[in-house]
Design an enzyme around this catalytic site. Structure first.
Site, PDB file in Angstrom:
ATOM      1  N   ASP A   1       0.825  -1.214   0.000  1.00  0.00           N
ATOM      2  CA  ASP A   1       0.000   0.000   0.000  1.00  0.00           C
ATOM      3  C   ASP A   1       0.860   1.265   0.000  1.00  0.00           C
ATOM      4  O   ASP A   1       1.958   1.270   0.564  1.00  0.00           O
ATOM      5  CB  ASP A   1      -0.915  -0.020   1.233  1.00  0.00           C
ATOM      6  CG  ASP A   1      -2.094   0.930   1.077  1.00  0.00           C
ATOM      7  OD1 ASP A   1      -2.348   1.398  -0.058  1.00  0.00           O
ATOM      8  OD2 ASP A   1      -2.750   1.225   2.083  1.00  0.00           O
TER       9      ASP A   1
ATOM     10  N   SER B   1      -7.144  -5.983  -5.903  1.00  0.00           N
ATOM     11  CA  SER B   1      -8.229  -6.616  -5.145  1.00  0.00           C
ATOM     12  C   SER B   1      -9.538  -6.576  -5.942  1.00  0.00           C
ATOM     13  O   SER B   1      -9.663  -5.817  -6.918  1.00  0.00           O
ATOM     14  CB  SER B   1      -8.421  -5.904  -3.810  1.00  0.00           C
ATOM     15  OG  SER B   1      -9.103  -4.677  -4.007  1.00  0.00           O
ATOM     16  N   THR B   2     -10.504  -7.360  -5.489  1.00  0.00           N
ATOM     17  CA  THR B   2     -11.820  -7.361  -6.140  1.00  0.00           C
ATOM     18  C   THR B   2     -12.470  -5.975  -6.012  1.00  0.00           C
ATOM     19  O   THR B   2     -13.367  -5.634  -6.781  1.00  0.00           O
ATOM     20  CB  THR B   2     -12.745  -8.430  -5.508  1.00  0.00           C
ATOM     21  OG1 THR B   2     -12.614  -8.364  -4.081  1.00  0.00           O
ATOM     22  CG2 THR B   2     -12.378  -9.829  -5.959  1.00  0.00           C
TER      23      THR B   2
ATOM     24  N   SER C   1      -7.877  -5.561   4.978  1.00  0.00           N
ATOM     25  CA  SER C   1      -8.468  -5.247   3.667  1.00  0.00           C
ATOM     26  C   SER C   1      -8.787  -6.470   2.802  1.00  0.00           C
ATOM     27  O   SER C   1      -8.411  -6.528   1.629  1.00  0.00           O
ATOM     28  CB  SER C   1      -7.548  -4.294   2.892  1.00  0.00           C
ATOM     29  OG  SER C   1      -7.398  -3.080   3.574  1.00  0.00           O
TER      30      SER C   1
ATOM     31  N   ARG D   1       2.113  -4.971   5.983  1.00  0.00           N
ATOM     32  CA  ARG D   1       1.365  -3.953   5.263  1.00  0.00           C
ATOM     33  C   ARG D   1       2.126  -2.638   5.329  1.00  0.00           C
ATOM     34  O   ARG D   1       2.441  -2.144   6.407  1.00  0.00           O
ATOM     35  CB  ARG D   1      -0.029  -3.742   5.862  1.00  0.00           C
ATOM     36  CG  ARG D   1      -0.784  -2.668   5.089  1.00  0.00           C
ATOM     37  CD  ARG D   1      -2.218  -2.475   5.554  1.00  0.00           C
ATOM     38  NE  ARG D   1      -2.887  -1.588   4.612  1.00  0.00           N
ATOM     39  CZ  ARG D   1      -4.128  -1.696   4.194  1.00  0.00           C
ATOM     40  NH1 ARG D   1      -4.888  -2.659   4.638  1.00  0.00           N
ATOM     41  NH2 ARG D   1      -4.635  -0.845   3.320  1.00  0.00           N
TER      42      ARG D   1
ATOM     43  N   ARG E   1      -0.969   8.969 -10.153  1.00  0.00           N
ATOM     44  CA  ARG E   1      -0.952   7.754  -9.329  1.00  0.00           C
ATOM     45  C   ARG E   1      -0.322   6.550 -10.053  1.00  0.00           C
ATOM     46  O   ARG E   1       0.351   5.727  -9.431  1.00  0.00           O
ATOM     47  CB  ARG E   1      -2.386   7.394  -8.922  1.00  0.00           C
ATOM     48  CG  ARG E   1      -3.040   8.381  -7.971  1.00  0.00           C
ATOM     49  CD  ARG E   1      -4.482   7.968  -7.688  1.00  0.00           C
ATOM     50  NE  ARG E   1      -4.560   6.614  -7.163  1.00  0.00           N
ATOM     51  CZ  ARG E   1      -4.349   6.307  -5.880  1.00  0.00           C
ATOM     52  NH1 ARG E   1      -4.073   7.231  -5.006  1.00  0.00           N
ATOM     53  NH2 ARG E   1      -4.440   5.061  -5.488  1.00  0.00           N
TER      54      ARG E   1
ATOM     55  N   GLY F   1      -0.035   5.335  -4.481  1.00  0.00           N
ATOM     56  CA  GLY F   1      -0.693   6.574  -4.904  1.00  0.00           C
ATOM     57  C   GLY F   1      -0.133   7.773  -4.147  1.00  0.00           C
ATOM     58  O   GLY F   1       0.198   8.811  -4.740  1.00  0.00           O
TER      59      GLY F   1
ATOM     60  N   ASN G   1     -10.641  -3.111  -6.175  1.00  0.00           N
ATOM     61  CA  ASN G   1      -9.852  -2.119  -6.920  1.00  0.00           C
ATOM     62  C   ASN G   1     -10.450  -1.739  -8.277  1.00  0.00           C
ATOM     63  O   ASN G   1     -10.047  -0.738  -8.872  1.00  0.00           O
ATOM     64  CB  ASN G   1      -8.398  -2.598  -7.121  1.00  0.00           C
ATOM     65  CG  ASN G   1      -7.562  -2.524  -5.856  1.00  0.00           C
ATOM     66  OD1 ASN G   1      -6.609  -3.300  -5.685  1.00  0.00           O
ATOM     67  ND2 ASN G   1      -7.896  -1.601  -4.956  1.00  0.00           N
ATOM     68  N   TRP G   2     -11.447  -2.503  -8.756  1.00  0.00           N
ATOM     69  CA  TRP G   2     -12.104  -2.144 -10.028  1.00  0.00           C
ATOM     70  C   TRP G   2     -12.810  -0.805  -9.906  1.00  0.00           C
ATOM     71  O   TRP G   2     -13.135  -0.187 -10.918  1.00  0.00           O
ATOM     72  CB  TRP G   2     -13.122  -3.219 -10.430  1.00  0.00           C
ATOM     73  CG  TRP G   2     -12.507  -4.546 -10.738  1.00  0.00           C
ATOM     74  CD1 TRP G   2     -12.538  -5.655  -9.942  1.00  0.00           C
ATOM     75  CD2 TRP G   2     -11.765  -4.919 -11.901  1.00  0.00           C
ATOM     76  NE1 TRP G   2     -11.857  -6.693 -10.538  1.00  0.00           N
ATOM     77  CE2 TRP G   2     -11.382  -6.275 -11.747  1.00  0.00           C
ATOM     78  CE3 TRP G   2     -11.385  -4.236 -13.073  1.00  0.00           C
ATOM     79  CZ2 TRP G   2     -10.636  -6.957 -12.707  1.00  0.00           C
ATOM     80  CZ3 TRP G   2     -10.639  -4.929 -14.033  1.00  0.00           C
ATOM     81  CH2 TRP G   2     -10.280  -6.264 -13.844  1.00  0.00           C
TER      82      TRP G   2
ATOM     83  N   TRP H   1       2.715   8.000  -2.652  1.00  0.00           N
ATOM     84  CA  TRP H   1       4.126   8.165  -3.019  1.00  0.00           C
ATOM     85  C   TRP H   1       4.220   9.037  -4.276  1.00  0.00           C
ATOM     86  O   TRP H   1       5.050   9.954  -4.357  1.00  0.00           O
ATOM     87  CB  TRP H   1       4.740   6.783  -3.275  1.00  0.00           C
ATOM     88  CG  TRP H   1       6.210   6.768  -3.539  1.00  0.00           C
ATOM     89  CD1 TRP H   1       7.202   6.620  -2.621  1.00  0.00           C
ATOM     90  CD2 TRP H   1       6.849   6.911  -4.818  1.00  0.00           C
ATOM     91  NE1 TRP H   1       8.423   6.657  -3.241  1.00  0.00           N
ATOM     92  CE2 TRP H   1       8.244   6.833  -4.582  1.00  0.00           C
ATOM     93  CE3 TRP H   1       6.396   7.092  -6.119  1.00  0.00           C
ATOM     94  CZ2 TRP H   1       9.182   6.927  -5.621  1.00  0.00           C
ATOM     95  CZ3 TRP H   1       7.322   7.196  -7.146  1.00  0.00           C
ATOM     96  CH2 TRP H   1       8.701   7.112  -6.889  1.00  0.00           C
TER      97      TRP H   1
HETATM   98  C1  FPP Z   1      -1.969   0.117  -3.215  1.00  0.00           C
HETATM   99  O1  FPP Z   1      -1.498   1.439  -3.274  1.00  0.00           O
HETATM  100  C2  FPP Z   1      -1.516  -0.612  -4.378  1.00  0.00           C
HETATM  101  C3  FPP Z   1      -2.331  -1.186  -5.297  1.00  0.00           C
HETATM  102  C4  FPP Z   1      -3.795  -1.193  -5.215  1.00  0.00           C
HETATM  103  C5  FPP Z   1      -1.790  -1.841  -6.484  1.00  0.00           C
HETATM  104  C6  FPP Z   1      -0.444  -2.465  -6.318  1.00  0.00           C
HETATM  105  C7  FPP Z   1      -0.025  -2.866  -7.639  1.00  0.00           C
HETATM  106  C8  FPP Z   1       1.230  -2.935  -8.048  1.00  0.00           C
HETATM  107  C9  FPP Z   1       2.422  -2.669  -7.205  1.00  0.00           C
HETATM  108  C10 FPP Z   1       1.462  -3.328  -9.456  1.00  0.00           C
HETATM  109  C11 FPP Z   1       1.040  -4.756  -9.671  1.00  0.00           C
HETATM  110  C12 FPP Z   1       1.827  -5.394 -10.648  1.00  0.00           C
HETATM  111  C13 FPP Z   1       2.728  -6.376 -10.406  1.00  0.00           C
HETATM  112  C14 FPP Z   1       3.547  -6.824 -11.513  1.00  0.00           C
HETATM  113  C15 FPP Z   1       2.900  -7.019  -9.084  1.00  0.00           C
HETATM  114  P1  FPP Z   1      -2.571   2.598  -3.357  1.00  0.00           P
HETATM  115  O2  FPP Z   1      -2.762   2.941  -4.778  1.00  0.00           O
HETATM  116  O3  FPP Z   1      -3.820   2.209  -2.637  1.00  0.00           O
HETATM  117  O4  FPP Z   1      -1.832   3.756  -2.609  1.00  0.00           O
HETATM  118  P2  FPP Z   1      -2.500   4.896  -1.744  1.00  0.00           P
HETATM  119  O5  FPP Z   1      -3.081   4.228  -0.519  1.00  0.00           O
HETATM  120  O6  FPP Z   1      -1.349   5.763  -1.425  1.00  0.00           O
HETATM  121  O7  FPP Z   1      -3.532   5.561  -2.607  1.00  0.00           O
END
Ligand code: FPP
Length: 233
Positions: A20, A65-66, A189, A181, A33, A23, A68-69, A25
């Site tokens: 996590d 995740s399911t 989550s 995490r 993002r 975004g 994240n769509w 970062w």
């Molecule tokens: C959570 O950060 C991250 C995700 C929902 C996606 C993670 C996906 C990858 C690292 C790429 C997947 C691909 C491979 C090859 C493993 P967030 O976006 O929720 O961050 P935030 O909480 O700061 O918004």
């Protein structure tokens, strides 16, 4: 049945990651993002390599995740592209990625080509001893319901913890010993709900793209200071 010796039960064999903070970062750097996810993949690759170097047998990552769509389409597409690229790279550089890759989650939602590529990667890496589970379109509740339906379809009249575990997406893996995490939130989550029963949980404020071998070593050190009792005394 003979009980497994404590030392063996306490050895760290399987680490699972909730990656996590991508975004935030990116936002901190004034970037979209999607860039955070791109750097998130780099962090993921570094961590998988480090896990291999220190002898971790199973690594599981929560990549999509399911839920994240619900993210903006542009972000969802960016993650799908990153995964397609990763799958292609795994095939192209078979010697570098020496894990058995398994995708956890419902693949039926993906288009036929993506699904076929994921399954092909699972097939060509299946002989390897270490496992990399990539949870992609994965939800813990969805997995449990899917397992129930599978058992019903197979005509099961009674289930045991063992038969239920075998019906989960993680059928081939032992439960995680440690779940890490990043990103500062203190929750699971919908990740590995059944499998997390006895896992040690480790939370850090470090954002996923900044999580490297040093941060992982600190988490592992903490793991070994904890006394795992598995319900005993
Ligand atoms: C959570 O950060 C991250 C995700 C929902 C996606 C993670 C996906 C990858 C690292 C790429 C997947 C691909 C491979 C090859 C493993 P967030 O976006 O929720 O961050 P935030 O909480 O700061 O918004």
């Amino acid at each position: 049945m003979m009980e497994t010796p404590i030392e063996e039960r306490e050895r760290l064999r399987h680490i699972a990651f909730i990656m996590d903070g991508n975004g935030r970062w990116a936002k901190k750097r004034g970037l979209p993002r999607e860039h955070g996810h791109r750097f998130g993949v780099k962090a993921f690759e570094r961590i998988v390599e480090h896990c291999r170097d220190i002898g971790i047998e199973t690594v599981t990552v929560y990549a999509f995740s399911t839920e994240n769509w619900r993210r903006p389409q542009r972000e969802v597409e960016a993650i799908m592209k990153l995964m397609d690229h990763y799958v292609a790279e795994c095939e192209r550089r078979m010697e570098k990625y020496d894990f058995r890759v398994r995708f956890l989650g419902d693949k039926s939602v993906f288009d036929a080509e993506r699904k076929a590529r994921m399954e092909h990667l699972e097939t060509i890496t299946q002989h390897r001893s270490r496992t990399l589970n990539i949870a992609f379109n994965y939800g813990g509740r969805d997995e449990i319901v899917h397992a129930c339906n599978r058992l019903i379809a197979e005509g099961a009249r009674k289930v045991t913890e063992e038969s239920f575990s075998r019906a989960l997406y993680t059928a081939d893996s032992a439960d995680p010993d440690l779940i890490i995490r990043t990103g500062g939130d203190l929750r699971i989550s919908n990740f590995l709900l059944w499998q997390a029963a006895y896992a040690e949980l480790y939370f850090t404020d470090v954002l996923w793209p900044d999580f490297g071998p040093t941060e992982l070593d600190a988490a592992i050190e903490e793991f070994y200071t904890r006394k795992r009792r598995f319900g005993g005394v």
